[in-house]
Design a protein around this motif. Structure first.
Motif, PDB file in Angstrom:
ATOM      1  N   VAL A 159       9.352   3.935 -48.566  1.00  0.00           N
ATOM      2  CA  VAL A 159       9.201   2.734 -47.739  1.00  0.00           C
ATOM      3  C   VAL A 159       7.717   2.583 -47.417  1.00  0.00           C
ATOM      4  O   VAL A 159       6.941   3.526 -47.593  1.00  0.00           O
ATOM      5  CB  VAL A 159      10.010   2.821 -46.418  1.00  0.00           C
ATOM      6  N   HIS A 160       7.314   1.415 -46.926  1.00  0.00           N
ATOM      7  CA  HIS A 160       5.906   1.273 -46.569  1.00  0.00           C
ATOM      8  C   HIS A 160       5.573   2.024 -45.283  1.00  0.00           C
ATOM      9  O   HIS A 160       4.579   2.747 -45.206  1.00  0.00           O
ATOM     10  CB  HIS A 160       5.520  -0.203 -46.413  1.00  0.00           C
ATOM     11  N   LEU A 176       6.485  -1.092 -53.245  1.00  0.00           N
ATOM     12  CA  LEU A 176       7.170  -1.470 -52.006  1.00  0.00           C
ATOM     13  C   LEU A 176       6.411  -2.610 -51.336  1.00  0.00           C
ATOM     14  O   LEU A 176       5.240  -2.852 -51.628  1.00  0.00           O
ATOM     15  CB  LEU A 176       7.195  -0.269 -51.057  1.00  0.00           C
ATOM     16  N   LEU A 177       7.097  -3.253 -50.396  1.00  0.00           N
ATOM     17  CA  LEU A 177       6.507  -4.377 -49.665  1.00  0.00           C
ATOM     18  C   LEU A 177       5.872  -3.877 -48.366  1.00  0.00           C
ATOM     19  O   LEU A 177       6.547  -3.266 -47.537  1.00  0.00           O
ATOM     20  CB  LEU A 177       7.609  -5.396 -49.362  1.00  0.00           C
ATOM     21  N   ASP A 230      14.065   1.431 -39.990  1.00  0.00           N
ATOM     22  CA  ASP A 230      14.159  -0.030 -40.060  1.00  0.00           C
ATOM     23  C   ASP A 230      12.895  -0.499 -40.787  1.00  0.00           C
ATOM     24  O   ASP A 230      11.918  -0.891 -40.165  1.00  0.00           O
ATOM     25  CB  ASP A 230      14.229  -0.621 -38.639  1.00  0.00           C
ATOM     26  N   PRO A 231      12.920  -0.430 -42.129  1.00  0.00           N
ATOM     27  CA  PRO A 231      11.686  -0.665 -42.903  1.00  0.00           C
ATOM     28  C   PRO A 231      11.025  -2.017 -42.631  1.00  0.00           C
ATOM     29  O   PRO A 231       9.814  -2.153 -42.744  1.00  0.00           O
ATOM     30  CB  PRO A 231      12.159  -0.570 -44.349  1.00  0.00           C
ATOM     31  N   GLU A 232      11.832  -3.010 -42.224  1.00  0.00           N
ATOM     32  CA  GLU A 232      11.266  -4.342 -41.994  1.00  0.00           C
ATOM     33  C   GLU A 232      10.492  -4.429 -40.680  1.00  0.00           C
ATOM     34  O   GLU A 232       9.786  -5.407 -40.438  1.00  0.00           O
ATOM     35  CB  GLU A 232      12.382  -5.391 -42.015  1.00  0.00           C
ATOM     36  N   ALA A 233      10.628  -3.415 -39.820  1.00  0.00           N
ATOM     37  CA  ALA A 233       9.942  -3.438 -38.519  1.00  0.00           C
ATOM     38  C   ALA A 233       8.515  -2.879 -38.604  1.00  0.00           C
ATOM     39  O   ALA A 233       7.719  -3.070 -37.685  1.00  0.00           O
ATOM     40  CB  ALA A 233      10.741  -2.655 -37.491  1.00  0.00           C
TER      41      ALA A 233
END
Ligand code: ZN
Length: 233
Positions: free
Chosen positions: A114-115, A59-60, A120-123
Motif C-alpha cells: 500500500v502507499h 500503487l496509488l 484503510d489505504p484510502e485514508a
C-alpha cells in the motif's frame, strides 16, 4: 524471487534513473512502486512514463490522487499544494488515465503493498513509530506489508522486538523515498526484499541533486523544494 521496492519518486528523474541503474546491477526479478510518482519535483511526465512504460506494478499515492481529485489537496501542506497545482496542468489525459487506474492496495508474492497504511489505504495515514504501526497489523494478513508515504525508511515488527526482517514474525516495512528522503540522508532510498531468504535491505544511492534542484528553481516551484533535497529533510 527478489523484489525492489521503490516509493515516493516525486517527479525526481535524476534520483529515479540512478536507482533504476542500481536495480539493473542487482539480480532483481520485479520492481514494485509504492506510489507518489508525482508531486514536489520538476519531472512528473518523465517519471510517470518510465514507471508506466516499464510496466512496473504501481500503487496509488496521495499526490497521485491529488492530480485528478482536487479535494485531496485540502490535506496538503503549502509546499505540496503549490507543487501539485504546478504539476496537474502539465499532465495530459493518458497520464491522468494511468494514475486513475492505479490500485490502493495489492497482494502479490505473499506480501501486501500500500502507499501509506494497510488498515484503510484510502485514508493515507502516517505510520511513524511502533505505536502508530501496531493497529495496522490488523489491516493485512500476509507476514509483511510494504509502505512508503513518510519518506522515512523504517521496519516495524508486530511484537516490537526487532528491526530486522526475519521469518516467523510480521512486519510493516517502509521502503523510504526515491525523490525526497526525509531521514537526514539525501541519497535516494529504496528497498530489496528477498522472498526466498525472507530478508530485507534498504539501499542508498547517490544522484545528481544539483541538477534536480536547478530544474525545480527553473520551473518556478518553491525554493524550499530544491533546498531540502541536499539535506534530506
Ligand atoms: Zn510522498
Amino acid at each position: 524471487m527478489k523484489l525492489a521496492l521503490i516509493s515516493d519518486i516525486h517527479s525526481n528523474f535524476e534520483a529515479l534513473s540512478a536507482v533504476l541503474d542500481e536495480i539493473q546491477r542487482r539480480a532483481i526479478d520485479e520492481i514494485i512502486c509504492l506510489g507518489d510518482i508525482i508531486g514536489y519535483g520538476p519531472d512528473p511526465v518523465q517519471c510517470l512514463e518510465v514507471v508506466r512504460d516499464r510496466n512496473i506494478v504501481c500503487l496509488l499515492g496521495n499526490h497521485d490522487v491529488a492530480a485528478f481529485d482536487p479535494g485531496q489537496r485540502a490535506t496538503f501542506t503549502r509546499l505540496a499544494r503549490a507543487a501539485i497545482e504546478w504539476t496537474a496542468p502539465i499532465l495530459q489525459q493518458p497520464h491522468i488515465a494511468f494514475l486513475r487506474s492505479l490500485p490502493y492496495a495489492v497482494k502479490r508474492h505473499g506480501c501486501t503493498f500500500v502507499h501509506a497504511a494497510p488498515l484503510d489505504p484510502e485514508a493515507f495515514e502516517y505510520i511513524l513509530n511502533d505505536f502508530s504501526a501496531s493497529r495496522h497489523f490488523g489491516g493485512f494478513t500476509t507476514p509483511i506489508c510494504f509502505i512508503g508515504h513518510t519518506h522515512q525508511p523504517d521496519i516495524f515488527c508486530e511484537d516490537m522486538t526487532t528491526r530486522t526482517v526475519q521469518r516467523g514474525m510480521r512486519f510493516i516495512v517502509n521502503a523510504g523515498s526515491i525523490g525526497q528522503p526525509r531521514d537526514g540522508d539525501p541519497r535516494a532510498c529504496f528497498g530489496v526484499f528477498d522472498a526466498d531468504a525472507f530478508t530485507f535491505e534498504h539501499v542508498r544511492v547517490p544522484y545528481d541533486i544539483s541538477t534536480t534542484a536547478q530544474k525545480i528553481m527553473a520551473a518556478g516551484l518553491p525554493r524550499q523544494l530544491a533546498e531540502r533535497l541536499s539535506v534530506g529533510r
